[in-house]
Design a protein around this motif. Sequence first.
Motif, mmCIF file in Angstrom:
data_model
loop_
_atom_site.group_PDB
_atom_site.id
_atom_site.type_symbol
_atom_site.label_atom_id
_atom_site.label_comp_id
_atom_site.label_asym_id
_atom_site.label_seq_id
_atom_site.Cartn_x
_atom_site.Cartn_y
_atom_site.Cartn_z
ATOM 1 N N ALA A 191 1.152 -1.543 0.381
ATOM 2 C CA ALA A 191 -0.460 -0.049 0.075
ATOM 3 C C ALA A 191 0.780 1.361 0.244
ATOM 4 N N GLU A 244 1.124 4.052 -3.060
ATOM 5 C CA GLU A 244 0.640 5.653 -3.308
ATOM 6 C C GLU A 244 2.002 6.598 -3.124
ATOM 7 N N LEU A 265 -2.106 7.292 3.742
ATOM 8 C CA LEU A 265 -2.894 5.679 4.236
ATOM 9 C C LEU A 265 -4.094 6.504 4.930
ATOM 10 N N SER A 304 -6.831 8.599 4.816
ATOM 11 C CA SER A 304 -7.514 7.781 3.319
ATOM 12 C C SER A 304 -9.157 6.424 4.459
ATOM 13 N N LYS A 360 -7.705 3.627 4.625
ATOM 14 C CA LYS A 360 -7.146 2.155 3.940
ATOM 15 C C LYS A 360 -6.201 1.729 4.947
ATOM 16 N N TYR A 361 -5.460 2.847 5.916
ATOM 17 C CA TYR A 361 -4.340 1.916 6.840
ATOM 18 C C TYR A 361 -5.661 0.986 8.180
#
Length: 385
Positions: free
Chosen positions: A61, A65, A240, A243, A245-246
């Motif tokens: 990920a 990015e 991350l 957003s 996503k983390y």
Amino acid sequence: MTRRILALSLALFAGSGCAVPPPPAASWSEIRFGVEADVKPFEYRDERGELKGLDIELGNALCAELNARCVWVDQPYATNIAALQNGRFDAIMPMTPTPARRATLDFTDLLYPLESRLVARNGANLLPNAQSLKGKRVGVLAGTSREAFAKARWAPQGVVVRSFNLNGELIASLLKGELDATLQNTIEITEALLNTPQGAAFAFAGPGIVDEMLGGGVAIATRKTDPTLTAALNRALQRLIDSGKYAAITQSYLAPVATAPQQATMVHVAAGAGLPFSQTVQLGQTLYLSGVLGQDEGGKLVRGGIRAETAQALEILRNTLKSRGVGMDRVAKCTVILADINDFSAMNSVYMRYFPSDRLPARTTFAAGKLLDDARIEIECLAGL
């Protein structure tokens, strides 16, 4: 962290072992991470040989990015710092930042927290301190911060510390009774042992250990000569997080080991001779030490007045802490009781010699008028383990 307590890394590399120069610092079209892929659930290979795990997902990920390609380089965790410095890869992901490692490596912001705990057989009645583990055999993974901690804090106090290159080998030794306990991060040992049928006979022993040598989580380690990569990875990590996503990546891995708050363990060490108090009481990671006078082993006040009594009282406190595997730098607070406030200056001249000048504990000092056995001073302290 098997040999890396959490060595996530990227970059499957099957080369000759020669050092490969890093890409230009200004452009990261490819990022190579060192990885020892045998640590579930952080980094491992599935039945098809594909890399899986929390660290692998986070690494991919982060690369996405940065519009970079992730390359995962196979590397034994115990040798990955030297391999990083020699240019075999660009980063170790993750690695626990400790003061010793920061001296030679750069680190990103923390990726996620980790806790180190002792694991032993049910009913072993062991605690994660040198006093409880004296004479016991404790297994650790080579090259990890836990190995460094155990050898520095426990081994000098009589704990037998045994290092293993692979967690599988360590666990096999534990199951055969060749070890009395192992010091591990909670997630890895839960996956590798405690959640297995064989692990039913084992459990966490005592509270988690808090020490600067263990750190509080893991980050990505980079060379100090690559500050642009460190900064880029930090920016990618923040994106991350922002957003969402983390959270989507980490939640399923970290949530299973989250446990409800437990009542802190209390451990009492009697003062002896039928005295109506404990010499020490450990509550969680805090050690409370009863007040001591400047007495010799026979219970008589040492001669020499306030200076001699102050030194003797502090020697007693220092030896008590030493028996628990910690030093005077771990003292957080002291209360000094003087029979005569006019002894304040002389007491201070001795007291200052027992603590690092940059780690002086908080302190309260007052005069009581008279102390037991006509002592001139009594000192009590509390310390962090």
